[in-house]
Write a protein that holds these residues in place. Structure first.
Motif, PDB file in Angstrom:
ATOM      1  N   GLY A   1      33.325 -14.352 -10.774  1.00  0.00           N
ATOM      2  CA  GLY A   1      32.783 -14.910  -9.546  1.00  0.00           C
ATOM      3  C   GLY A   1      33.525 -16.154  -9.101  1.00  0.00           C
ATOM      4  O   GLY A   1      33.769 -16.350  -7.899  1.00  0.00           O
TER       5      GLY A   1
ATOM      6  N   SER B   1      34.932  -7.323   0.219  1.00  0.00           N
ATOM      7  CA  SER B   1      34.253  -7.698  -1.023  1.00  0.00           C
ATOM      8  C   SER B   1      34.731  -6.845  -2.192  1.00  0.00           C
ATOM      9  O   SER B   1      34.904  -7.342  -3.312  1.00  0.00           O
ATOM     10  CB  SER B   1      32.736  -7.562  -0.846  1.00  0.00           C
TER      11      SER B   1
ATOM     12  N   GLY C   1      36.650  -8.202  -5.391  1.00  0.00           N
ATOM     13  CA  GLY C   1      36.148  -7.923  -6.733  1.00  0.00           C
ATOM     14  C   GLY C   1      37.249  -7.487  -7.685  1.00  0.00           C
ATOM     15  O   GLY C   1      37.237  -7.847  -8.874  1.00  0.00           O
TER      16      GLY C   1
ATOM     17  N   GLY D   1      38.975 -10.756  -8.791  1.00  0.00           N
ATOM     18  CA  GLY D   1      38.219 -11.512  -9.786  1.00  0.00           C
ATOM     19  C   GLY D   1      38.183 -10.824 -11.139  1.00  0.00           C
ATOM     20  O   GLY D   1      38.319 -11.481 -12.186  1.00  0.00           O
TER      21      GLY D   1
END
Length: 217
Positions: free
Chosen positions: A91, A193, A197, A200
């Protein structure tokens, strides 16, 4: 490997200011996308966003959403780290790489299927700036909020390398989902997103692998 916090803070502030200005300039005055009817010479009043999405597009988005989540779980198994810790590290990498990653997804709407010089420039800037910032965010979360890694220098390089791989995969997945969905801004935030992701999760896996796991508690 000694890293000055003051130098990091100054560099981060300069990058954020530069990227904010670049993103605002890139997204200003972007006209809405319309389709042209074959029976007329002008654009139709119906927007491309009015067309319903296929079931395959929804399935593709839903399935690929699970891939970064699985990557976070896999990162926790690399060096036997706690799952919630790797989730926090992923995150932090996503948050740090959010702004530069937006440059990866910009393309001038009036260019049609072509890539303009400005689109190529913004994509290249996002491709260069996203991995180091995302890797730095993951590394900072792991080192300062948790017990840290056994090898901090290698962990930083591993996080940036993993973020670079995740950035390439995320850009490819974003392009695939955009192709499946069709032209228009539909599900744009969801696609971004998913791509972020990947960044990350890649940064977290690289951090855990190169850092040789957390220090003994």
């Amino acid at each position: 490997m000694q890293i000055s916090l003051v130098a990091l803070a100054r560099g981060a502030i300069l990058l954020w200011l530069l990227l904010c200005a670049s993103t605002a300039l890139a997204q200003a005055d972007a006209p809405p996308v319309h389709w042209t009817s074959p029976a007329s010479n002008g654009p139709s009043q119906r927007s491309l966003t009015d067309a319903p999405l296929s079931a395959g597009a929804w399935w593709a988005h839903g399935t690929l959403t699970l891939v970064p989540l699985g990557g976070v779980y896999g990162a926790s198994r690399v060096r036997d780290e706690r799952l919630w810790a790797t989730g926090a590290q992923a995150g932090a990498g996503m948050l740090a790489g959010w702004l530069p990653s937006r440059l990866l997804f910009f393309r001038a709407q009036d260019a049609g299927p072509r890539w303009t010089e400005w689109s190529v420039a913004t994509f290249g800037a996002g491709l260069v700036l996203t991995p180091p910032l995302a890797g730095l965010g993951t590394w900072a979360m792991g080192e300062w909020a948790f017990h840290g890694s056994r090898d901090r220098g290698a962990a930083l390089l591993g996080a940036m390398g993993g973020a670079a791989v995740g950035t390439l995969l995320g850009a490819a997945v974003f392009g695939l989902l955009e192709y499946v969905t069709g032209p228009g801004p539909r599900l744009q935030a969801w696609r971004q997103s998913i791509a972020l992701g990947f960044v990350g999760a890649g940064a977290t896996a690289g951090y855990q692998w190169a850092g040789r796991g957390p220090r003994p508690r």
